[in-house]
Every structure is written in C-alpha cells, then in structure tokens.
Write a protein that holds these residues in place. Structure first.
Motif, short mmCIF file in Angstrom:
data_model
loop_
_atom_site.label_atom_id
_atom_site.label_comp_id
_atom_site.label_asym_id
_atom_site.label_seq_id
_atom_site.Cartn_x
_atom_site.Cartn_y
_atom_site.Cartn_z
N ASP A 178 36.99 41.91 44.15
CA ASP A 178 37.97 42.82 43.59
C ASP A 178 39.23 42.93 44.44
O ASP A 178 40.16 43.63 44.05
CB ASP A 178 37.38 44.23 43.43
CG ASP A 178 37.22 44.94 44.77
OD1 ASP A 178 37.75 46.05 44.93
OD2 ASP A 178 36.56 44.37 45.66
N SER A 179 39.26 42.28 45.59
CA SER A 179 40.41 42.44 46.49
C SER A 179 41.03 41.09 46.84
O SER A 179 40.33 40.07 46.90
CB SER A 179 39.99 43.14 47.79
OG SER A 179 39.21 42.26 48.59
N PRO A 180 42.34 41.06 47.10
CA PRO A 180 42.96 39.81 47.56
C PRO A 180 42.33 39.28 48.84
O PRO A 180 42.16 38.06 48.98
CB PRO A 180 44.42 40.22 47.77
CG PRO A 180 44.65 41.35 46.81
CD PRO A 180 43.35 42.11 46.82
N ILE A 183 39.08 37.55 47.89
CA ILE A 183 39.33 36.29 47.17
C ILE A 183 39.78 35.21 48.14
O ILE A 183 39.31 34.07 48.10
CB ILE A 183 40.37 36.52 46.06
CG1 ILE A 183 39.76 37.37 44.95
CG2 ILE A 183 40.87 35.18 45.50
CD1 ILE A 183 40.74 37.83 43.90
N GLY A 196 38.21 37.30 39.79
CA GLY A 196 38.67 38.61 40.20
C GLY A 196 38.15 39.70 39.28
O GLY A 196 38.06 39.50 38.07
N ALA A 198 39.23 43.42 38.32
CA ALA A 198 40.42 44.26 38.50
C ALA A 198 40.11 45.74 38.44
O ALA A 198 40.62 46.48 37.60
CB ALA A 198 41.47 43.89 37.44
N HIS A 201 42.73 46.43 42.20
CA HIS A 201 44.02 45.75 42.35
C HIS A 201 44.47 45.21 41.01
O HIS A 201 43.66 44.91 40.13
CB HIS A 201 43.92 44.59 43.36
CG HIS A 201 43.79 45.05 44.77
ND1 HIS A 201 44.88 45.19 45.62
CD2 HIS A 201 42.70 45.40 45.50
CE1 HIS A 201 44.46 45.61 46.80
NE2 HIS A 201 43.15 45.74 46.76
N LEU A 206 45.36 39.55 42.17
CA LEU A 206 44.14 38.78 42.34
C LEU A 206 44.38 37.31 42.00
O LEU A 206 43.87 36.41 42.68
CB LEU A 206 43.03 39.36 41.45
CG LEU A 206 42.71 40.84 41.69
CD1 LEU A 206 41.58 41.30 40.77
CD2 LEU A 206 42.34 41.10 43.15
N ALA A 211 42.32 33.79 42.50
CA ALA A 211 41.31 33.94 41.45
C ALA A 211 41.61 33.01 40.28
O ALA A 211 42.75 32.92 39.84
CB ALA A 211 41.26 35.39 40.97
N VAL A 214 40.56 36.63 35.88
CA VAL A 214 40.45 38.03 36.26
C VAL A 214 39.87 38.81 35.08
O VAL A 214 40.28 38.61 33.93
CB VAL A 214 41.83 38.63 36.65
CG1 VAL A 214 41.69 40.11 36.98
CG2 VAL A 214 42.41 37.88 37.85
#
Length: 227
Positions: A178-180, A183, A196, A198, A201, A206, A211, A214
């Motif tokens: 769920d986070s950069p 990823i 991803g 969401a 974020h 993402l 990703a 998403v």
C-alpha cells in the motif's frame, strides 16, 4: 516458519506463468490499521506541542528508521524512546480487515502458492492483525518482520529474505503493497508483478513507485489465484 505446500494446481500471475510466492505487506494491505497508527502520532505530537508532519513518511517504513534518519522535531532525541512514547498513544483496538484479505490468504494456501507476510511491524502486531482476519500464524507460510532485517523498506532485504526462505523465484512472485516505500522494496528485490492497494496513498503515487496495477482492496488479487 515454513509449511509444506498443499496439493493442487499452482496459481498463475495473470500472464500464464505460475506464481512462485504471494508476498503480502500487512498494514494497509491486509488490515486498515493506518488510522490507528496515525492517531498515535497525532496525539503524541499534540502533547509535545509540535507541528504534525506529513505522516505518510512513516507509511510502509520502520518507525525507528524514520525517526533516526528523517529531519523533524524528534531530531537529536533517542529514536527508541520517541517510538515507545508514540506507541503508548496508539488506540488499543483491532484493525479493520481490508476486503478480500482473508480470502486471498486462504485461497493461496488451499493451492500450491506459498504466502509470506513482509512487514515493517513487529511480531506481536502481526499476530494481532491476523487475528482480526480470523487467522493465525499457521495460516501463512512465512512472516518477515522488522526484527528480521537490518534495513527496512524501501530496502529490498525483507522481500529478498522471504523469497530466499521460501525457495521462490522473485521474478515469478506477486507482491501487494500500500506504500511507495514497500513497492520500491519489492521491485528492488526482483519482484516483477507488484500490485498497489490504494488504502493510504493515491493510485498515481503507487504506479509511480512501480506498481503494475492498483486496486482499492485485495479482492482483485483473487483472480491471480484462479487462473
């Protein structure tokens, strides 16, 4: 802890190739726990009289790493002492499940796809979070926590360690984050299909992190296990 794979056809990644492992983040991916964590930060900062920073810098990362390396009102203080105080203010509540998370784990485990949780949280929070899904540690093949790595996300160590312990080819694995930071960690570990979720974020953040797709929750990932 690694369990033997049950019998049955292996899942595919959606491109016809088998999935070597399903690598799942915890907070924000399986359970919607970020509101609880952010409340702990908010109350702590308010009590200190500090301006509340952009709390997304903590998302997906080990809090100790952020407190030790990122500039903020905590600079110069003992990161562990700060974290201990923050945790005192996190509401003592079970996190809400992300839709599809329980089904995703059970579907993978009923086939031949090993499941690993790769998280920046500690072992106790993993167990409590799984409990909120009606699951236990025996329902996954492997757990990699903040205590198992020397460098947290976005460093790839956690995902690389999960693949190593499972004997899984990272290029054939599927990850969900769920986070950069998470990823980027999975991509750097060689995982080619990182999805991803969401919940914390924006989708474009993402996607920018790497990703391939998403989703709003974990339910679309079930299709990967049905191929």
């Amino acid at each position: 802890m690694t369990l033997p794979s049950p019998s049955g056809p292996p899942a595919s990644r959606g491109d016809g190739a088998p999935v070597s492992a399903l690598l799942l983040d915890l907070d924000g991916t399986l359970v919607n726990s970020e509101p609880l964590h952010r409340e702990g930060y908010r109350v702590y900062f308010a009590q200190k009289g500090w301006d509340v920073p952009d709390l997304t810098i903590f998302t997906g990362r080990r809090a100790l790493d952020v407190l030790a390396t990122e500039p903020g009102p905590w600079s110069g203080l003992d990161p562990q002492a700060v974290l201990d105080e923050i945790l005192e203010h996190v509401p003592d509540e079970d996190p809400e499940p992300v839709p599809g998370a329980r089904e995703l784990i059970l579907t993978a485990r009923s086939g031949r796809t090993p499941v690993a949780i790769v998280t920046s949280a500690g072992p106790a929070w993993v167990e409590r979070s799984l409990g909120s899904l009606g699951l236990g540690l025996d329902d996954v093949d492997l757990v990699v926590t903040a205590l198992d790595v020397t460098a947290g996300k976005p460093d790839p160590e956690g995902f690389a360690l999960a693949c190593e312990r499972l004997g899984a080819d990272p290029a054939a694995a599927v990850a969900a984050e769920d986070s950069p930071a998470g990823i980027r960690a999975a991509v750097a570990a060689g995982v080619r299909r990182v999805h991803g979720i969401a919940t914390t974020h924006a989708p474009d953040e993402l996607t920018a992190a790497g990703a391939v797709e998403v989703h709003v929750d974990a339910r679309p990932l079930l299709a990967l296990l049905a191929d």
